[in-house]
Enzyme design. Sequence first.
Site, PDB file in Angstrom:
ATOM      1  CG  HIS A 132      -1.893   0.998   1.416  1.00 35.22           C
ATOM      2  ND1 HIS A 132      -1.624   2.299   1.767  1.00 35.22           N
ATOM      3  CD2 HIS A 132      -3.241   0.929   1.264  1.00 35.22           C
ATOM      4  CE1 HIS A 132      -2.756   2.984   1.829  1.00 35.22           C
ATOM      5  NE2 HIS A 132      -3.758   2.172   1.523  1.00 35.22           N
ATOM      6  CG  ASP A 209       0.802  -1.742   6.104  1.00 37.76           C
ATOM      7  OD1 ASP A 209      -0.054  -1.763   7.011  1.00 37.76           O
ATOM      8  OD2 ASP A 209       0.584  -1.275   4.978  1.00 37.76           O
ATOM      9  CD  GLN A 212      -6.721  -4.379   4.465  1.00 34.96           C
ATOM     10  OE1 GLN A 212      -7.631  -5.101   4.863  1.00 34.96           O
ATOM     11  NE2 GLN A 212      -6.939  -3.167   3.982  1.00 34.96           N
ATOM     12  CE  LYS A 235      -7.102  -0.105   6.391  1.00 30.48           C
ATOM     13  NZ  LYS A 235      -7.940   0.431   5.312  1.00 30.48           N
ATOM     14  CB  CYS A 375      -3.511   3.258  -1.578  1.00 30.86           C
ATOM     15  SG  CYS A 375      -4.721   4.525  -1.278  1.00 30.86           S
TER      16      CYS A 375
END
Length: 418
Positions: A132, A209, A212, A235, A375
Amino acid sequence: MEPTATTALSLPRSIEEIRAEFPILARQVHGQQLAYLDNGATAQKPLAVIETLDRYLRVHNANVHRGVHTLSEEATALFEEARLIMASHLGASRHEVIFVRNATEALNLVAYSWGRTNVKARDRIVVTEMEHHSNVVPWYQLAQEKGADLDWAPIDGEGRLDLDALASLLERGPKLVCVAHVSNVLGTINPIPEIARMAHDAGALLVVDGAQAGPKLELDMAELGADFYAVTAHKMYGPTGVGALFGRRELLEEMPPFIGGGSMIRKVSKELITWADLPAKFEGGTPAIGEAIAFGEAVRWLDELGLPAVHATEVELTSYALERIAEVPRLTVFGPPAGDERGGIVSFAMDGVHAHDVSEILDRHGVAVRAGHHCAQVLMQRLGVPATTRASFAVYNTRDEVDRLIEGLLDTRRIFGE
Ligand SMILES: Cc1ncc(COP(=O)(O)O)c(C=O)c1O
């Protein structure tokens, strides 16, 4: 509504009970019952989270860490309790959990603070083709500023990270490896413990990261081996405006502050300013107090459902979606095959139909999905498409909603010609 099929790991409540905790799921869109399949962008919020934020604003609202009056002490206690919930969730200490605005800010914090201190001209930073922009742009900016180089770890034809190619890049001795735990486009779950071992053997730090992964996977920092790990509350069934950065304590201790101002100092004089201890050193200014407290509640809610069962439920739903989507003519699905190594994300391109048109027609069916480059423009270039349509699942989604997605796609195909 048909319940999700029984999974080996079952949730402690029925799907109907879980759905009833999300008032927004009762909404109508274009005269149809909402089927919300845009959870990769942001998840809906359960009553536990909504009521926690509401109660904070009605009963406890005050600034934290400052006043000695009752409300301020209550707000501070709740805010710090949220940090403890997060620390326990991540298998970390409270000094290692920094509240930030979102995953983007968490990654920027590392790039500005650790990066600007440790990365020099001609150093190398590895990112992957599936990142992303939040896990690309801060490293690109850092590399530009310092005269360092970015190396791109490629993906294979099924959307998995090519670990042999990564190993070759590690031979160049990068300072950092920056990788998503779960791809927001492909659903790929990267083998973080293995990547951590590879990075550390090569003398690099690992930045993950977890935007998600947060709503899907159990996250034990010691097991994963990440040096830095970013999550974002919205999220994870929590509010917007708050996220968390995990950093290994010895790294955070050495790093300079990111944002200067109130709350992050120990002492200020005309001659000298010294920094507060962790975690306050990285939390300049008034934080998103109620949101952080509600984030803690969201994590508690998720832990109570049990992330292995949440993941199993989404894996089952994704398998069903991948099976059914094969019925739609001239449609390409991206990402690895169904299974434990794939999170609940299904991105696809429909031959001859722009992703925005697909999502507009689905919206008329009451089905909310995302369309665009997500993104992840480097990944779009790698996949050879300008955009994809993405359905992304949460624990409250059902097979019935997947069926409605497929009906909407078949309708789109009819409208644009078989
Ligand atoms: C993989 C990934 N990383 C980072 C982000 C950024 O999250 P936030 O906008 O909350 O900072 C997202 C959001 O879509 C994402 O999917």
